[in-house]
Design an enzyme around this catalytic site. Structure first.
Site, short mmCIF file in Angstrom:
data_model
loop_
_atom_site.label_atom_id
_atom_site.label_comp_id
_atom_site.label_asym_id
_atom_site.label_seq_id
_atom_site.Cartn_x
_atom_site.Cartn_y
_atom_site.Cartn_z
CG HIS A 1 -3.71 -6.36 7.62
ND1 HIS A 1 -3.00 -6.34 6.42
CD2 HIS A 1 -4.17 -5.20 7.60
CE1 HIS A 1 -3.16 -4.93 6.04
NE2 HIS A 1 -4.15 -4.43 6.69
CD GLU B 1 -2.09 1.02 3.09
OE1 GLU B 1 -2.33 -0.16 3.74
OE2 GLU B 1 -2.25 2.18 3.85
CG ASN C 1 -5.07 -3.63 2.58
OD1 ASN C 1 -4.71 -3.82 1.24
ND2 ASN C 1 -4.69 -2.61 3.06
P1 FAD Z 1 -12.53 -6.47 14.67
O1 FAD Z 1 -12.98 -5.71 13.46
O2 FAD Z 1 -11.18 -6.33 15.19
O3 FAD Z 1 -13.85 -6.61 15.68
C1 FAD Z 1 -13.82 -7.29 16.90
C2 FAD Z 1 -14.58 -6.50 17.99
O4 FAD Z 1 -14.71 -7.30 19.29
C3 FAD Z 1 -13.66 -5.08 18.34
O5 FAD Z 1 -14.56 -3.94 18.25
C4 FAD Z 1 -13.53 -5.71 19.79
O6 FAD Z 1 -13.66 -4.42 20.63
C5 FAD Z 1 -14.71 -6.53 20.18
N1 FAD Z 1 -14.11 -7.31 21.37
C6 FAD Z 1 -12.79 -8.14 21.33
N2 FAD Z 1 -12.91 -8.77 22.66
C7 FAD Z 1 -13.91 -8.40 23.17
C8 FAD Z 1 -14.47 -8.84 24.63
N3 FAD Z 1 -13.92 -9.69 25.28
N4 FAD Z 1 -15.84 -8.35 24.91
C9 FAD Z 1 -16.67 -7.61 24.03
N5 FAD Z 1 -15.92 -7.37 22.86
C10 FAD Z 1 -14.68 -7.60 22.31
N6 FAD Z 1 -8.19 -4.04 6.60
C11 FAD Z 1 -8.44 -3.67 5.42
O7 FAD Z 1 -9.08 -4.68 4.75
N7 FAD Z 1 -8.16 -2.53 4.78
C12 FAD Z 1 -7.50 -1.61 5.46
O8 FAD Z 1 -7.45 -0.47 5.02
C13 FAD Z 1 -7.08 -1.52 6.74
N8 FAD Z 1 -6.46 -0.50 7.51
C14 FAD Z 1 -6.34 -0.91 8.76
C15 FAD Z 1 -5.67 0.00 9.59
C16 FAD Z 1 -5.67 0.02 11.11
C17 FAD Z 1 -4.91 0.92 11.95
C18 FAD Z 1 -6.10 -1.36 11.77
C19 FAD Z 1 -5.90 -1.55 13.05
C20 FAD Z 1 -6.44 -2.49 10.71
C21 FAD Z 1 -6.64 -1.92 9.39
N9 FAD Z 1 -7.21 -3.11 8.76
C22 FAD Z 1 -7.40 -3.00 7.31
C23 FAD Z 1 -7.46 -4.40 9.33
C24 FAD Z 1 -9.10 -4.42 9.59
O9 FAD Z 1 -9.75 -3.42 10.20
C25 FAD Z 1 -9.23 -5.93 10.44
O10 FAD Z 1 -8.92 -7.07 9.50
C26 FAD Z 1 -10.68 -6.24 10.61
O11 FAD Z 1 -11.50 -5.19 11.42
C27 FAD Z 1 -10.97 -7.47 11.41
O12 FAD Z 1 -12.44 -7.53 11.57
P2 FAD Z 1 -13.14 -8.66 12.58
O13 FAD Z 1 -14.59 -8.75 12.37
O14 FAD Z 1 -12.15 -9.99 12.53
O15 FAD Z 1 -12.64 -8.07 14.18
#
Ligand code: FAD
Length: 502
Positions: A441, A356, A479
């Site tokens: 990621h 990126e 990503n």
């Molecule tokens: P998450 O989105 O992490 O959601 C999990 C949720 O569960 C969170 O809200 C958390 O607070 C909650 N949780 C965790 N433990 C508990 C608990 N014990 N009790 C209650 N709630 C809890 N990906 C891309 O594709 N493109 C991008 O441009 C990109 N840029 C990024 C930039 C940054 C700075 C970051 C940090 C990530 C980026 N990513 C990007 C990655 C992407 O955001 C993640 O891959 C994605 O959010 C993961 O989705 P998920 O559903 O697995 O979990």
């Protein structure tokens, strides 16, 4: 101590959780969503919900006394991170030995803090990582569904080619192409109509106002505006935020029991609650879901969880690097926080890299080109329960990041050579040109077909599911959130049909 029963409970409100809750709600299943972060809808004292990257306060980070941004210094000076109030902020950095993991905290999970890059992986690579999944169905049904529901759009040419805010992208493209690399425009969930209005000075500048990893105050179509709004709109989904799941177990009737602390924004527990459900969906993200499950297994709360839970974790081969440009190639005092292009060398058999072209929005000229490279690092970490910490901890050796560095170096050495430029050594601490000790990621930990069946049903239990980034085997080549969303759509459809409607 309140006890309440729901047919299904979804832990976490990121991509996997949001998809699961919407589809459960649409199917008429009464569903509770539990999220430990805040609902980010109330303005702070400055009238804005989120703070800027360049002026962080407590809202920036999840219970830290100081920000922990990926770039730790500038010209070797500790000028980037600042002291902040200890508060339930939006970005967390979980620091494990040799590997830190950034995650979003709040209703919307990672969508609140990410760069919004919405990339569908190359079909042949998807097939390679998840050979048991029907690729045809994924690329014809679930990837398009994810793109449509997340409202993915593409940058208008006028912005990309003419805006001063995308000079950094054009410089990055030109220099990559000079070294013979292909570049590609990358779709995003950020609303480019809004961005055009930012450029015209008609609306609050968010992408053009240095907002992203600590949240966006405009333009970002985070999950609270898409999937989650629709989920709540079904009338079947209840959302409880600032509710942290502490433990999961199964009671004598076979129901899952979830012990929760309701916290305030200072982190103090204000109530202890217990919820029960028939169907439990672990959607707390790769690290969140894996940590809870490993802990449940090792503390005897869910003793029959398979040994594969807590294994096959990867960092999507993330490594960050930066180059110093010549004075006659400025990257711009103005930089959009929303990345628009990538350097695509994924077909290179010896060193596949998708990099990126990342912004560095400081407000002054730095002549820096910054990159987040995604590489094909085969190394995998695992989680071990640490009884003294009462937590499962990621085990990742420092040497395991080396394959990522080698691949990124192969690409950026060529770019430097073609442009007679060098790396920057002042940004990541310890005179390092490659930041190999953090990931945006996190993927895996409860991998599809290993810890679960081919739809995320965890082996050893009934009605217990993983439906988030923990299912993806360590690497997607791009990503990851489009992959996570599309997989979640696929899995929840099957689970509702087979486990809930029958
Ligand atoms: P998450 O989105 O992490 O959601 C999990 C949720 O569960 C969170 O809200 C958390 O607070 C909650 N949780 C965790 N433990 C508990 C608990 N014990 N009790 C209650 N709630 C809890 N990906 C891309 O594709 N493109 C991008 O441009 C990109 N840029 C990024 C930039 C940054 C700075 C970051 C940090 C990530 C980026 N990513 C990007 C990655 C992407 O955001 C993640 O891959 C994605 O959010 C993961 O989705 P998920 O559903 O697995 O979990």
């Amino acid at each position: 101590n309140e006890t309440t029963h729901f047919t299904s409970i979804v832990i976490g409100t990121g991509y996997g959780g949001a998809v699961s809750a919407l589809r459960l709600g649409e199917a008429g299943v009464d569903t509770l969503m539990l999220e430990m972060g805040q609902l980010w809808d109330k303005p702070g004292p400055d009238g804005k919900v989120f703070c800027k990257m360049t002026k962080p306060d407590g809202r920036a980070m999840w219970f830290k006394n100081r920000t922990e941004a990926p770039l730790s210094s500038f010209l070797w000076i500790d000028a980037i991170n600042r002291p902040i109030d200890y508060y339930a902020g939006v970005l967390d950095r979980i620091n494990y030995p040799n590997m830190s993991v950034y995650v979003g905290r709040g209703v919307g999970g990672g969508s609140l803090v990410n760069g919004g890059m919405a990339v569908t992986p190359p079909m042949n690579y998807f097939q390679e990582i998840l050979p048991e999944v029907n690729t045809h169905e994924m690329y014809n049904k679930y990837f398009p569904r994810a793109n449509q529901k997340l409202q993915v759009n593409t940058i208008p040419n006028t912005l990309l080619e003419n805006s001063p805010y995308y000079r950094f992208t054009r410089v990055g493209r030109q220099q990559a192409e000079k070294a013979g690399f292909k570049t590609v425009t990358v779709p995003n969930i950020y609303d480019y109509n809004y961005m055009q209005q930012e450029e015209a000075g008609k609306v609050h500048k968010s992408a053009f106002g240095k907002e992203v990893i600590y949240g966006n105050n405009g333009g970002k179509r985070s999950l609270d505006k898409t999937y989650l709004a629709d989920a709540l709109g079904t009338g079947k989904v209840t959302l409880k935020y600032l509710h942290r799941v502490d433990a999961i177990t199964q009671n004598s009737q076979g129901l899952y029991q979830i012990d929760v602390s309701e916290i305030n924004t200072s982190g103090a527990t204000v109530a202890k609650k217990t919820f029960t459900c028939k169907h439990l969906f672990m959607c707390a993200g790769s690290v969140g879901s894996t940590e809870m499950l490993v802990r449940a297994r090792e503390t005897g709360k869910l003793p029959s969880l398979p040994s594969e839970v807590g294994t096959h974790w990867g960092n999507n081969g993330n490594v960050m690097t930066a180059r110093a440009n010549h004075m006659w190639h400025p990257t711009g005092t103005k930089q959009s926080t929303i990345p628009a292009m990538g350097i695509n060398d994924w077909d290179n058999a010896s060193n596949p890299v998708f990099a990126e072209i990342a912004p560095l929005p400081t407000g002054f000229e730095t002549w820096i080109s910054l990159y987040l490279a995604i590489t094909k690092n085969p190394e995998r970490g695992h989680f071990e329960y640490d009884a003294t910490k009462q937590q499962a901890v990621l085990r990742w050796g420092a040497h395991q990041s080396q394959p990522s560095i080698n691949s990124a170096k192969a690409m950026f050495d060529k770019i430097n050579k073609a442009n007679t430029t060098i790396y920057r050594y002042d940004l990541f601490g310890n005179n390092k040109a490659f930041a190999d000790d953090f990931t945006y990621h996190p993927l895996g930990g409860c991998v599809l077909g290993k810890a679960t069946d081919l739809y995320g049903r965890i082996k050893g239990y009934s009605n217990l599911y993983v439906n988030d980034g923990a299912l993806v085997p360590g690497n997607t080549g791009v990503n990851p959130f489009i992959t996570i969303t599309a997989m979640a759509e696929r899995n929840i459809e099957k689970i509702i049909q087979e486990d809930m409607l029958k």
